[in-house]
Design an enzyme around this catalytic site. Structure first.
Site, short mmCIF file in Angstrom:
data_model
loop_
_atom_site.label_atom_id
_atom_site.label_comp_id
_atom_site.label_asym_id
_atom_site.label_seq_id
_atom_site.Cartn_x
_atom_site.Cartn_y
_atom_site.Cartn_z
N GLY A 105 -1.24 17.09 -3.50
CA GLY A 105 -1.90 17.16 -2.19
C GLY A 105 -2.62 15.86 -1.89
O GLY A 105 -2.36 14.83 -2.52
N LYS A 150 0.83 -1.22 0.00
CA LYS A 150 0.00 0.00 0.00
C LYS A 150 0.87 1.27 0.00
O LYS A 150 0.66 2.19 -0.79
CB LYS A 150 -0.92 -0.01 1.21
CG LYS A 150 -1.63 1.29 1.47
CD LYS A 150 -2.53 1.73 0.32
CE LYS A 150 -2.98 3.15 0.58
NZ LYS A 150 -3.96 3.64 -0.36
N CYS A 188 -3.13 10.85 0.86
CA CYS A 188 -2.38 9.60 0.61
C CYS A 188 -0.97 9.90 0.12
O CYS A 188 0.02 9.63 0.77
CB CYS A 188 -3.06 8.77 -0.47
SG CYS A 188 -4.78 8.55 -0.29
N ARG A 233 3.56 6.29 -7.29
CA ARG A 233 2.82 7.36 -8.00
C ARG A 233 3.47 8.71 -7.74
O ARG A 233 3.57 9.55 -8.65
CB ARG A 233 1.37 7.38 -7.51
CG ARG A 233 0.47 8.37 -8.22
CD ARG A 233 -0.96 8.13 -7.88
NE ARG A 233 -1.90 9.09 -8.40
CZ ARG A 233 -2.38 9.07 -9.65
NH1 ARG A 233 -1.96 8.15 -10.51
NH2 ARG A 233 -3.26 9.99 -10.06
N1 SAJ Z 1 -1.41 14.88 -9.34
C1 SAJ Z 1 -0.52 15.49 -10.22
N2 SAJ Z 1 -0.21 14.85 -11.39
C2 SAJ Z 1 -0.76 13.64 -11.71
C3 SAJ Z 1 -1.68 13.03 -10.79
C4 SAJ Z 1 -1.98 13.68 -9.62
O1 SAJ Z 1 -0.01 16.57 -9.95
O2 SAJ Z 1 -0.48 13.12 -12.79
C5 SAJ Z 1 -1.72 15.55 -8.08
C6 SAJ Z 1 -3.19 15.86 -7.91
O3 SAJ Z 1 -3.49 17.15 -8.39
C7 SAJ Z 1 -3.36 15.79 -6.39
C8 SAJ Z 1 -2.33 14.77 -5.96
O4 SAJ Z 1 -1.39 14.65 -7.03
O5 SAJ Z 1 -3.06 17.03 -5.78
C9 SAJ Z 1 -2.90 13.39 -5.65
O6 SAJ Z 1 -3.69 13.04 -6.75
P1 SAJ Z 1 -4.20 11.50 -6.95
O7 SAJ Z 1 -4.81 11.44 -8.30
O8 SAJ Z 1 -3.11 10.57 -6.65
O9 SAJ Z 1 -5.38 11.37 -5.92
P2 SAJ Z 1 -5.37 10.76 -4.47
O10 SAJ Z 1 -4.42 11.45 -3.57
O11 SAJ Z 1 -6.77 10.68 -4.01
O12 SAJ Z 1 -4.80 9.30 -4.76
C10 SAJ Z 1 -5.57 8.18 -4.51
C11 SAJ Z 1 -4.59 7.12 -4.17
N3 SAJ Z 1 -5.38 6.01 -3.72
C12 SAJ Z 1 -5.11 5.50 -2.50
O13 SAJ Z 1 -4.21 5.84 -1.78
C13 SAJ Z 1 -6.03 4.44 -2.06
C14 SAJ Z 1 -3.75 6.74 -5.36
O14 SAJ Z 1 -3.00 5.57 -5.03
C15 SAJ Z 1 -4.61 6.41 -6.54
O15 SAJ Z 1 -3.76 6.18 -7.67
C16 SAJ Z 1 -5.52 7.57 -6.86
O16 SAJ Z 1 -6.32 7.83 -5.67
C17 SAJ Z 1 -6.43 7.16 -7.99
O17 SAJ Z 1 -6.14 7.61 -9.11
O18 SAJ Z 1 -7.33 6.34 -7.75
#
Ligand code: SAJ
Length: 440
Positions: free
Chosen positions: A272, A221, A275, A228
């Site tokens: 942000g 996890k 996670c 990512r």
């Molecule tokens: N972000 C970027 N560039 C990207 C993707 C995200 O700058 O290419 C930023 C977003 O704006 C945000 C942050 O990263 O501020 C996190 O974004 P996220 O898409 O990872 O969203 P989270 O934080 O909700 O991630 C969760 C995580 N799930 C769990 O921990 C259970 C992550 O592992 C998943 O990949 C993501 O959801 C998902 O896409 O489902």
């Protein structure tokens, strides 16, 4: 008789979910909806009251959650309490409390976890199964959760109770979708607990339920999110390379990703959420010499730097307009950490706004999903010297930007999420500064 020997039939097994946040609330509603008797436990009286009235306490777009919660409460399958003594008749207890890291030391802060696990130990019944869904550092189950449960209950693991770590894989905006469809890693204290946990989760999860040991589940996890974070950091660093070279990161990314096995992520104004910013630190926190690691900590530093990169872009744009940062009126669009969500935890905008205010900038904030900033966009942008987009809310992606930017006093537009693009900015005669886009 333990829940393991009775089997997990919805009509007989009583469930509790401790921690009714972005994970616990949909989890409680899902298990109640398939027929389990679910007790939701939280220390927040307001949350308990709302859920007991069938009101969804989570804002933002969460398809299906409000109806599911109302149905579960309406059928009497889900009730809430703040009294841990009511756990004494529960066969399965899930824990989904927050597990942040300390801002300075980057070490886990288990105040909520220890309190919940300790109180559960005090009241849990013999034969129950305790499932940690919160994300935790490797070795936490063995070194924190197990000893605390045994000490407070007087029970022995795998004799009087069973332990599972089934980390959540939710994402705001897709809470129910992810809970129902994502594969889940099921770390267990013994094989029998594995069979029971698989039977339990199979009532709501149609993804694979991969049983393994507790440590492997903890590493999977935290490492999947560290991975990512590194992917996003690569995109951010490539964006800064492109900007200096005068290339357009978004064109470069599109063409790279046509190559097999490439998946360059989106560069942006920061990372942000509850996670990604913390799970890398959880992963490496047990290591004796974590300072020897390079990629994982450095990716964190790159992503944490991005709001400051946005400040530098703003300063550059204002200077081209003959303005100083200090005293400038700046409209910040987007406060939550993710598009179309009200979740503001660790949002990059928080860092940006704090920095701008420390530099004497007159900051106005708008966000259609965050109560405090849900004001009239026109008023926020009116007479601003510059506009900074920090979140790619759908609302912003469909705006008439000519109408909006004509309200401004200045022409500086800083694009932290590739919402406008250079061509459109040139059409609108803006001084356009963007993550990943050169000036020429
Ligand atoms: N972000 C970027 N560039 C990207 C993707 C995200 O700058 O290419 C930023 C977003 O704006 C945000 C942050 O990263 O501020 C996190 O974004 P996220 O898409 O990872 O969203 P989270 O934080 O909700 O991630 C969760 C995580 N799930 C769990 O921990 C259970 C992550 O592992 C998943 O990949 C993501 O959801 C998902 O896409 O489902």
């Amino acid at each position: 008789m333990s829940v393991l020997s009775r089997g997990v039939r919805t009509k007989e097994v009583k469930v509790a979910v401790v921690g009714l946040g972005y994970v616990g609330t949909p989890v409680a509603a899902l298990f109640a909806d398939v027929g389990f008797d679910v007790l939701g436990v939280d220390i927040n009286e307001d949350k308990i009251r709302k859920i007991s009235q069938g009101i969804n306490p989570i804002g933002g777009k969460e398809p299906g959650l409000s109806d599911l919660l109302k149905r579960a409460v309406g059928r009497g399958r889900l009730r809430t309490t703040s009294d841990y003594r009511e756990l004494s008749d529960r066969d399965i207890i899930l824990i989904s409390v927050e597990t942040p890291v300390d801002d300075k030391t980057k070490m886990p802060r288990y105040v909520a976890l220890r309190a919940a696990v300790g109180d559960i130990g005090e009241h849990m019944k013999r034969g129950s199964m305790i499932i940690i869904e919160s994300t935790i550092a490797p070795q936490t189950m063995e070194s924190v959760v197990l000893p605390l449960l045994e000490a407070r209950s007087g029970f022995r693991v795998n004799e009087d109770f069973y332990l599972v770590h089934c980390p959540e894989r939710v994402m705001p905006g897709k809470l129910l979708h992810n809970l129902r469809n994502c594969d889940r890693v099921v770390g267990v204290s013994c094989d029998q607990a594995g069979e029971c946990a698989q039977e339990f989760y199979s009532h709501v999860v149609c993804g694979n339920l991969d049983v393994t040991d507790l440590l492997t589940a903890e590493v999977v996890k935290t490492a999947e999110n560290a991975y990512r974070d590194v992917q996003i950091a690569f995109a951010n660093e490539l964006a800064m390379v492109c900007r200096e070279l005068g290339a357009d990161f978004w064109k470069v990314r599109e063409l790279i990703n046509k190559s097999p096995h490439r998946d360059v992520h989106q560069a942006g104004a920061g990372v942000g959420g509850h996670c990604i910013p913390k799970d890398s630190w959880l992963l490496i926190s047990p290591l004796k010499k974590r300072e020897d690691l390079k990629i994982i900590p450095h990716a964190r530093h790159i992503n944490d730097f991005m709001p400051f990169h946005v400040v530098a872009l703003l300063e550059e744009g204002l200077s081209e307009a003959g303005k100083e940062l200090t005293g400038a009126a700046v409209a910040v669009l987007g406060y939550s950490y993710l598009p179309n969500s009200d979740d503001t935890r660790n949002a990059p905008s928080i860092v940006l706004i704090e920095e701008l205010k420390s530099l004497g900038v007159d900051v106005r904030v708008h966000d259609p999903y965050v109560e405090e900033y849900r004001s009239d966009l026109e008023n926020v942008v009116r007479d601003a010297d510059a506009t900074v987009v920090m979140v790619a809310h759908d609302d912003y992606c469909t705006l008439d930007w000519r109408e909006v930017t004509d309200l401004m006093a200045g022409r500086v537009f800083v694009d932290g999420r590739n919402v406008l693009g250079r061509e459109k900015a040139l059409e609108l005669n803006l001084i356009y500064k963007a993550v990943g886009v050169g000036d020429n």
